[in-house]
Design an enzyme around this catalytic site. Structure first.
Site, PDB file in Angstrom:
ATOM      1  N   TYR A 146       0.870  -1.176   0.000  1.00 28.27           N
ATOM      2  CA  TYR A 146       0.000   0.000   0.000  1.00 28.27           C
ATOM      3  C   TYR A 146       0.911   1.231   0.000  1.00 28.27           C
ATOM      4  CZ  TYR A 146      -3.823  -3.126   1.483  1.00 28.27           C
ATOM      5  OH  TYR A 146      -4.764  -4.128   1.575  1.00 28.27           O
ATOM      6  N   LEU A 155     -21.326   0.584  -0.440  1.00 30.55           N
ATOM      7  CA  LEU A 155     -22.640  -0.021  -0.679  1.00 30.55           C
ATOM      8  C   LEU A 155     -23.737   1.030  -0.802  1.00 30.55           C
ATOM      9  CD1 LEU A 155     -22.433  -2.735   2.141  1.00 30.55           C
ATOM     10  CD2 LEU A 155     -22.388  -3.193  -0.330  1.00 30.55           C
TER      11      LEU A 155
HETATM   12  N1  LIG Z   1      -6.776  -8.890   0.998  1.00 35.86           N
HETATM   13  C1  LIG Z   1      -7.123  -8.104   0.025  1.00 35.86           C
HETATM   14  O1  LIG Z   1      -7.004  -8.431  -1.148  1.00 35.86           O
HETATM   15  C2  LIG Z   1      -7.690  -6.760   0.336  1.00 35.86           C
HETATM   16  C3  LIG Z   1      -8.303  -6.003  -0.697  1.00 35.86           C
HETATM   17  C4  LIG Z   1      -8.853  -4.773  -0.363  1.00 35.86           C
HETATM   18  C5  LIG Z   1      -8.795  -4.310   0.942  1.00 35.86           C
HETATM   19  N2  LIG Z   1      -8.176  -5.066   1.913  1.00 35.86           N
HETATM   20  C6  LIG Z   1      -8.175  -4.611   3.328  1.00 35.86           C
HETATM   21  O2  LIG Z   1      -9.507  -4.410   3.722  1.00 35.86           O
HETATM   22  C7  LIG Z   1      -9.663  -3.122   4.324  1.00 35.86           C
HETATM   23  C8  LIG Z   1     -11.055  -2.603   4.054  1.00 35.86           C
HETATM   24  O3  LIG Z   1     -11.275  -2.463   2.674  1.00 35.86           O
HETATM   25  P1  LIG Z   1     -11.457  -1.057   1.950  1.00 35.86           P
HETATM   26  O4  LIG Z   1     -10.952   0.038   2.823  1.00 35.86           O
HETATM   27  O5  LIG Z   1     -10.862  -1.191   0.606  1.00 35.86           O
HETATM   28  O6  LIG Z   1     -13.002  -0.987   1.729  1.00 35.86           O
HETATM   29  P2  LIG Z   1     -14.255  -0.707   2.704  1.00 35.86           P
HETATM   30  O7  LIG Z   1     -13.845  -0.770   4.126  1.00 35.86           O
HETATM   31  O8  LIG Z   1     -15.345  -1.591   2.219  1.00 35.86           O
HETATM   32  O9  LIG Z   1     -14.672   0.760   2.290  1.00 35.86           O
HETATM   33  C9  LIG Z   1     -13.790   1.812   2.231  1.00 35.86           C
HETATM   34  C10 LIG Z   1     -14.489   2.917   1.425  1.00 35.86           C
HETATM   35  O10 LIG Z   1     -15.651   3.334   2.122  1.00 35.86           O
HETATM   36  C11 LIG Z   1     -15.543   4.697   2.475  1.00 35.86           C
HETATM   37  N3  LIG Z   1     -16.098   4.804   3.834  1.00 35.86           N
HETATM   38  C12 LIG Z   1     -15.608   4.284   4.975  1.00 35.86           C
HETATM   39  N4  LIG Z   1     -16.424   4.553   6.017  1.00 35.86           N
HETATM   40  C13 LIG Z   1     -17.457   5.255   5.503  1.00 35.86           C
HETATM   41  C14 LIG Z   1     -18.608   5.833   6.067  1.00 35.86           C
HETATM   42  N5  LIG Z   1     -18.862   5.729   7.370  1.00 35.86           N
HETATM   43  N6  LIG Z   1     -19.461   6.507   5.244  1.00 35.86           N
HETATM   44  C15 LIG Z   1     -19.217   6.629   3.928  1.00 35.86           C
HETATM   45  N7  LIG Z   1     -18.131   6.108   3.338  1.00 35.86           N
HETATM   46  C16 LIG Z   1     -17.246   5.425   4.113  1.00 35.86           C
HETATM   47  C17 LIG Z   1     -14.101   5.051   2.379  1.00 35.86           C
HETATM   48  O11 LIG Z   1     -13.909   6.385   2.007  1.00 35.86           O
HETATM   49  P3  LIG Z   1     -13.337   7.496   3.059  1.00 35.86           P
HETATM   50  O12 LIG Z   1     -11.869   7.302   3.110  1.00 35.86           O
HETATM   51  O13 LIG Z   1     -13.761   8.768   2.420  1.00 35.86           O
HETATM   52  O14 LIG Z   1     -14.027   7.241   4.354  1.00 35.86           O
HETATM   53  C18 LIG Z   1     -13.632   4.130   1.264  1.00 35.86           C
HETATM   54  O15 LIG Z   1     -13.930   4.707   0.007  1.00 35.86           O
HETATM   55  C19 LIG Z   1      -8.558  -2.280   3.661  1.00 35.86           C
HETATM   56  O16 LIG Z   1      -8.250  -1.168   4.417  1.00 35.86           O
HETATM   57  C20 LIG Z   1      -7.434  -3.288   3.553  1.00 35.86           C
HETATM   58  O17 LIG Z   1      -6.724  -3.317   4.758  1.00 35.86           O
HETATM   59  C21 LIG Z   1      -7.654  -6.278   1.618  1.00 35.86           C
END
Ligand SMILES: NC(=O)c1ccc[n+]([C@@H]2O[C@H](COP(=O)([O-])OP(=O)(O)OC[C@H]3O[C@@H](n4cnc5c(N)ncnc54)[C@H](OP(=O)(O)O)[C@@H]3O)[C@@H](O)[C@H]2O)c1
Length: 288
Positions: A63, A221
């Protein structure tokens, strides 16, 4: 924080984590590449997450690359004894930000050392080997060779526990024949439920299931049902989506990602939300 007391814990190997954690991927720049647009805000989000009771942070040295781990270190080192930082290996970044599989012995070993150096640790609590047969979703193929290398690094004392990410049930079975697997991190949320059977199977074996994209990922979502339940509970759709995951199975650990303090605070409220049987039924319909 009082909301946290109601969030149960789960044993990740020999470490105990609260089920509501934090995913650090959103702290890097656009496209998970380069520095964040607001460095101080990134530090503040991490510090508030930990101050709010988060003791499980998910990251990867790819990252940024390196950026997210360096920010975690700057914000949180020296780390509290109860903080569990989980990382993942098997990719590197091209100069254009592309994601390139990096599964050779040399690349995996380098990745473990990069994580140790950039996080400022002597040993990594949990390292997930991420399946890279298809970058976007799990695809069959043997993981024996890279997992054997990771298990060797574990025996050398550089890694405490091993997990798998972006994998199929067959790969998890193969992995468990090679070493103990403490967690599986796959794509799953209220609207994307392909791993339902796998989650139940892992729960029976006390293996953690850590959904990535718990809020839908880069495009969070959107659902009328989610909005309607949130309005009735006087909360937000994202808090409901997280509360649903906490209810879905006791082996689910959450790592919602955000670069925003306001969103972090919103997400933290999920631990205190109670969903009724009828609300759960309504939410279950979203994936159908
Ligand atoms: N193993 C893998 O292949 C893999 C792949 C992807 C991710 N990951 C891990 O999974 C974690 C979570 O995934 P993710 O961060 O990609 O996706 P997520 O948690 O599903 O969603 C993050 C997105 O939602 C927004 N968000 C968060 N809280 C919100 C709220 N209360 N209201 C409105 N929007 C909100 C964020 O934007 P803002 O920043 O504007 O809040 C961001 O755009 C990552 O941080 C990473 O550590 C692992």
């Amino acid at each position: 924080m009082s909301t946290f007391n109601r969030s149960a814990t789960f044993k990740l190997g020999n470490r105990v984590v609260r089920r509501l954690g934090y995913g650090a991927m959103q702290l890097a720049g656009r496209g998970v590449f380069g520095p964040p647009k607001d460095h101080d805000a990134a530090l503040a989000v991490l510090r508030e997450a930990v101050a709010s009771g988060v003791n499980h942070i998910d990251t990867a040295d790819f990252y940024g690359p390196h950026v997210t781990n360096q920010i975690i270190r700057e914000a949180l080192a020296p780390y509290g004894d109860d903080l569990v930082i989980v990382t993942k290996i098997s990719a590197r970044r091209g100069a254009d930000g592309s994601w390139i599989p990096a599964l050779s012995r040399e690349e995996l070993t380098q990745a473990v050392h990069d994580n140790l150096r950039n996080l400022g640790l002597d040993v990594l609590d949990v390292v997930n080997l991420r399946g890279m047969f298809n970058v976007h979703h799990p695809a069959e193929g043997s993981i024996e060779a890279p997992l054997t290398v990771l298990a060797e690094l574990q025996r050398q004392g550089l890694v405490r526990h091993i997990g798998l990410s972006n994998v199929t049930p067959a790969q998890i079975e193969e992995g468990r024949r090679i070493c103990e697997i403490v967690c599986v991190q796959n794509y799953y949320n209220l609207a994307h439920r392909g791993d339902d059977a796998l989650i139940d199977d892992l729960a029976r074996q006390s293996i953690a299931y850590v959904p990535f994209f718990p809020l839908g990922g880069f495009t969070p979502l959107q659902s009328d049902t989610l909005n309607s339940v949130a309005t009735r509970l006087d909360t937000t759709p994202m808090a409901v989506a997280l509360a649903w995951l906490l209810r879905r199975s006791s082996n689910i650990l959450l790592i919602p990602g955000t670069s925003s303090l306001a969103h972090l605070r919103e997400n933290m409220t999920a631990a205190a939300l109670t969903l009724s049987a009828s609300e759960l039924r309504e939410l279950d319909e979203i994936a159908h």
